[in-house]
Design a protein around this motif. Structure first.
Motif, PDB file in Angstrom:
ATOM      1  N   LEU A 154     -55.000 -22.322 -49.555  1.00  0.00           N
ATOM      2  CA  LEU A 154     -54.386 -21.251 -49.620  1.00  0.00           C
ATOM      3  C   LEU A 154     -54.483 -20.280 -48.526  1.00  0.00           C
ATOM      4  N   VAL A 155     -53.522 -19.760 -47.581  1.00  0.00           N
ATOM      5  CA  VAL A 155     -53.001 -18.765 -46.996  1.00  0.00           C
ATOM      6  C   VAL A 155     -52.437 -18.035 -47.087  1.00  0.00           C
ATOM      7  N   ALA A 156     -54.023 -16.465 -46.915  1.00  0.00           N
ATOM      8  CA  ALA A 156     -53.179 -15.451 -47.246  1.00  0.00           C
ATOM      9  C   ALA A 156     -52.769 -14.687 -46.109  1.00  0.00           C
ATOM     10  N   MET A 157     -51.907 -13.799 -46.160  1.00  0.00           N
ATOM     11  CA  MET A 157     -51.894 -12.298 -44.759  1.00  0.00           C
ATOM     12  C   MET A 157     -50.761 -11.741 -45.765  1.00  0.00           C
ATOM     13  N   HIS A 158     -51.270 -10.577 -44.702  1.00  0.00           N
ATOM     14  CA  HIS A 158     -49.727  -9.250 -45.398  1.00  0.00           C
ATOM     15  C   HIS A 158     -48.354  -9.503 -45.301  1.00  0.00           C
ATOM     16  N   HIS A 159     -47.711 -10.427 -43.937  1.00  0.00           N
ATOM     17  CA  HIS A 159     -46.709 -10.338 -44.084  1.00  0.00           C
ATOM     18  C   HIS A 159     -45.723 -11.746 -44.804  1.00  0.00           C
ATOM     19  N   PRO A 160     -44.999 -12.052 -45.593  1.00  0.00           N
ATOM     20  CA  PRO A 160     -44.412 -12.923 -46.247  1.00  0.00           C
ATOM     21  C   PRO A 160     -43.287 -13.324 -44.967  1.00  0.00           C
ATOM     22  N   PRO A 161     -43.117 -15.067 -45.084  1.00  0.00           N
ATOM     23  CA  PRO A 161     -42.728 -15.837 -44.070  1.00  0.00           C
ATOM     24  C   PRO A 161     -41.512 -15.942 -44.649  1.00  0.00           C
ATOM     25  N   ARG A 190     -60.445 -12.682 -65.282  1.00  0.00           N
ATOM     26  CA  ARG A 190     -61.669 -13.661 -64.950  1.00  0.00           C
ATOM     27  C   ARG A 190     -61.150 -14.726 -64.092  1.00  0.00           C
ATOM     28  N   PRO A 191     -60.782 -14.043 -62.518  1.00  0.00           N
ATOM     29  CA  PRO A 191     -59.806 -15.181 -62.169  1.00  0.00           C
ATOM     30  C   PRO A 191     -61.595 -16.217 -61.397  1.00  0.00           C
ATOM     31  N   GLY A 192     -60.967 -16.979 -60.924  1.00  0.00           N
ATOM     32  CA  GLY A 192     -61.864 -17.694 -59.651  1.00  0.00           C
ATOM     33  C   GLY A 192     -61.951 -17.121 -58.169  1.00  0.00           C
ATOM     34  N   LEU A 193     -61.310 -16.322 -58.048  1.00  0.00           N
ATOM     35  CA  LEU A 193     -60.706 -15.586 -56.829  1.00  0.00           C
ATOM     36  C   LEU A 193     -59.979 -14.940 -56.618  1.00  0.00           C
ATOM     37  N   THR A 194     -60.671 -13.727 -55.783  1.00  0.00           N
ATOM     38  CA  THR A 194     -59.817 -12.294 -55.607  1.00  0.00           C
ATOM     39  C   THR A 194     -58.903 -12.014 -54.758  1.00  0.00           C
ATOM     40  N   VAL A 195     -57.225 -12.074 -54.196  1.00  0.00           N
ATOM     41  CA  VAL A 195     -57.079 -12.351 -52.695  1.00  0.00           C
ATOM     42  C   VAL A 195     -56.347 -10.794 -52.581  1.00  0.00           C
ATOM     43  N   VAL A 196     -56.401  -9.668 -51.821  1.00  0.00           N
ATOM     44  CA  VAL A 196     -55.977  -8.900 -51.589  1.00  0.00           C
ATOM     45  C   VAL A 196     -54.943  -8.828 -49.979  1.00  0.00           C
ATOM     46  N   VAL A 213     -60.059 -10.383 -48.984  1.00  0.00           N
ATOM     47  CA  VAL A 213     -59.119  -8.772 -48.135  1.00  0.00           C
ATOM     48  C   VAL A 213     -58.511  -9.315 -47.034  1.00  0.00           C
ATOM     49  N   VAL A 214     -57.194  -9.432 -46.480  1.00  0.00           N
ATOM     50  CA  VAL A 214     -56.662  -9.425 -45.018  1.00  0.00           C
ATOM     51  C   VAL A 214     -56.056  -7.990 -44.534  1.00  0.00           C
ATOM     52  N   LEU A 215     -56.037  -7.603 -43.582  1.00  0.00           N
ATOM     53  CA  LEU A 215     -55.667  -6.965 -42.974  1.00  0.00           C
ATOM     54  C   LEU A 215     -54.158  -6.571 -42.694  1.00  0.00           C
ATOM     55  N   GLY A 216     -53.215  -5.616 -43.363  1.00  0.00           N
ATOM     56  CA  GLY A 216     -52.352  -4.854 -43.543  1.00  0.00           C
ATOM     57  C   GLY A 216     -51.491  -4.022 -42.232  1.00  0.00           C
ATOM     58  N   ASN A 217     -50.679  -4.220 -42.022  1.00  0.00           N
ATOM     59  CA  ASN A 217     -50.099  -2.829 -40.643  1.00  0.00           C
ATOM     60  C   ASN A 217     -50.229  -1.668 -41.045  1.00  0.00           C
ATOM     61  N   HIS A 218     -50.501  -1.012 -42.636  1.00  0.00           N
ATOM     62  CA  HIS A 218     -51.182  -0.161 -43.093  1.00  0.00           C
ATOM     63  C   HIS A 218     -52.207   0.899 -42.240  1.00  0.00           C
ATOM     64  N   LEU A 263     -57.535 -23.121 -62.759  1.00  0.00           N
ATOM     65  CA  LEU A 263     -58.273 -21.769 -61.638  1.00  0.00           C
ATOM     66  C   LEU A 263     -57.237 -21.274 -61.237  1.00  0.00           C
ATOM     67  N   LEU A 264     -57.881 -19.410 -62.100  1.00  0.00           N
ATOM     68  CA  LEU A 264     -57.320 -18.288 -61.885  1.00  0.00           C
ATOM     69  C   LEU A 264     -57.489 -17.584 -60.036  1.00  0.00           C
ATOM     70  N   VAL A 265     -56.288 -17.241 -60.039  1.00  0.00           N
ATOM     71  CA  VAL A 265     -56.233 -16.604 -58.763  1.00  0.00           C
ATOM     72  C   VAL A 265     -55.496 -15.622 -58.831  1.00  0.00           C
ATOM     73  N   ALA A 266     -56.350 -13.971 -59.126  1.00  0.00           N
ATOM     74  CA  ALA A 266     -55.564 -12.991 -58.598  1.00  0.00           C
ATOM     75  C   ALA A 266     -55.242 -12.120 -57.066  1.00  0.00           C
ATOM     76  N   HIS A 267     -54.257 -12.168 -56.979  1.00  0.00           N
ATOM     77  CA  HIS A 267     -53.631 -12.275 -55.798  1.00  0.00           C
ATOM     78  C   HIS A 267     -52.528  -9.777 -56.144  1.00  0.00           C
ATOM     79  N   VAL A 268     -53.114  -8.835 -54.900  1.00  0.00           N
ATOM     80  CA  VAL A 268     -53.366  -8.147 -55.040  1.00  0.00           C
ATOM     81  C   VAL A 268     -53.281  -7.484 -54.164  1.00  0.00           C
ATOM     82  N   SER A 269     -51.604  -6.496 -53.842  1.00  0.00           N
ATOM     83  CA  SER A 269     -51.946  -6.282 -52.594  1.00  0.00           C
ATOM     84  C   SER A 269     -50.838  -4.588 -52.376  1.00  0.00           C
ATOM     85  N   ASP A 270     -51.095  -4.428 -51.366  1.00  0.00           N
ATOM     86  CA  ASP A 270     -50.258  -2.814 -51.310  1.00  0.00           C
ATOM     87  C   ASP A 270     -51.559  -1.749 -51.888  1.00  0.00           C
ATOM     88  N   LEU A 271     -51.808  -1.303 -51.562  1.00  0.00           N
ATOM     89  CA  LEU A 271     -52.783  -0.552 -52.605  1.00  0.00           C
ATOM     90  C   LEU A 271     -52.527   0.725 -52.444  1.00  0.00           C
TER      91      LEU A 271
END
Length: 247
Positions: free
Chosen positions: A146-153, A32-38, A67-72, A3-11
């Motif tokens: 999978l867990v997606a969030m803005h801040h890394p541990p 051609r990802p199976g899921l796109t995560v922002v 898509v998840v919320l970021g501090n900005h 499975l391919l997951v596209a991971h995009v951040s900080d637009l």
């Protein structure tokens, strides 16, 4: 199955590089990802015009989209931040603050790691740990969790992470915020931090996004960078599942 997951951040739409923003979606679509995560910071200052620009770019990314919320994406200190901190994000991006996406072989949960009373660093609550435990606990046998969030541990950015990690036991965690792509394998999961997709805040690294290949045995993280010619793969990090090695 892979499975391919596209991971995009900080637009950071509103403080973005027009060339990076113009070519990003096409490069992600071509994978051609199976899921796109922002993982957050769709806007620079949570202004209406910025949310409109972000929405236009997000609409060009492949579906399903998480898509998840970021501090900005939360207004600066103002009445709006106190009374309705997530209102503009809900109307401009998505009403889902805890989005769940299920695709064959993967169960994904997005969490808002930016409470309104913090400015830069994040926090995870007990409620979020319980939610993650329920959602990921209901994943079909064999699913990647999978867990997606803005801040890394780590580095004090995310109090509450250890509780969520013990409760939910994710296989892979996607985050952004630092503007520098990294792959951090741990003894029970791997943390993938995406770089800066379109913002001017590149922190000495070119604009980038990450493509994650998920197989039963390993994760392969391909970091896509932008140069004067176009997008290209800068490096690939292979991580055996549950590896304790650091990269």
């Amino acid at each position: 199955m892979t499975l391919l997951v596209a991971h995009v951040s900080d637009l950071h739409l509103g403080a973005h590089d027009p060339r990076a923003a113009a070519g990003l979606a096409a490069d992600v679509v071509a994978a051609r990802p199976g899921l796109t995560v922002v993982t957050g910071d769709s806007t620079m200052r949570a202004r209406p015009r910025e949310f409109r620009l972000a929405r236009q770019l997000l609409d060009r990314l492949p579906r399903p989209l998480l898509v998840v919320l970021g501090n900005h994406d939360v207004p600066l200190w103002s009445r709006r931040r106190v009374l309705d901190p997530y209102g503009a994000y809900r109307s401009g991006i998505t009403d889902e603050l805890d989005p769940v996406r299920r695709v064959p072989g993967l169960t994904a949960l997005g969490l808002p790691s930016m409470p309104r009373w913090r400015w830069k660093n994040g926090r995870l609550t007990g409620r979020q740990a319980d939610l993650a435990a329920r959602v990921l606990g209901d994943a079909p046998d064999g699913d990647v969790r999978l867990v997606a969030m803005h801040h890394p541990p780590g580095a004090g950015w995310l109090p509450g992470w250890d509780r969520l990690r013990r409760a939910a036991r994710p296989d892979i965690v996607l985050a952004g915020h630092t503007h520098v792509p990294r792959v951090l394998p741990m003894d029970d999961c791997v943390i993938v931090v995406a770089g800066t997709a379109t913002s001017h805040r590149t922190r000495g690294v070119p604009h980038s996004w990450s493509l994650i290949s998920v197989s039963p045995a390993a994760f392969a993280i391909s970091e896509r960078y932008l140069d004067d010619v176009g997008w290209y793969t800068a490096r690939v990090v292979d991580v055996p599942r549950f590896s304790a090695a650091m990269s």
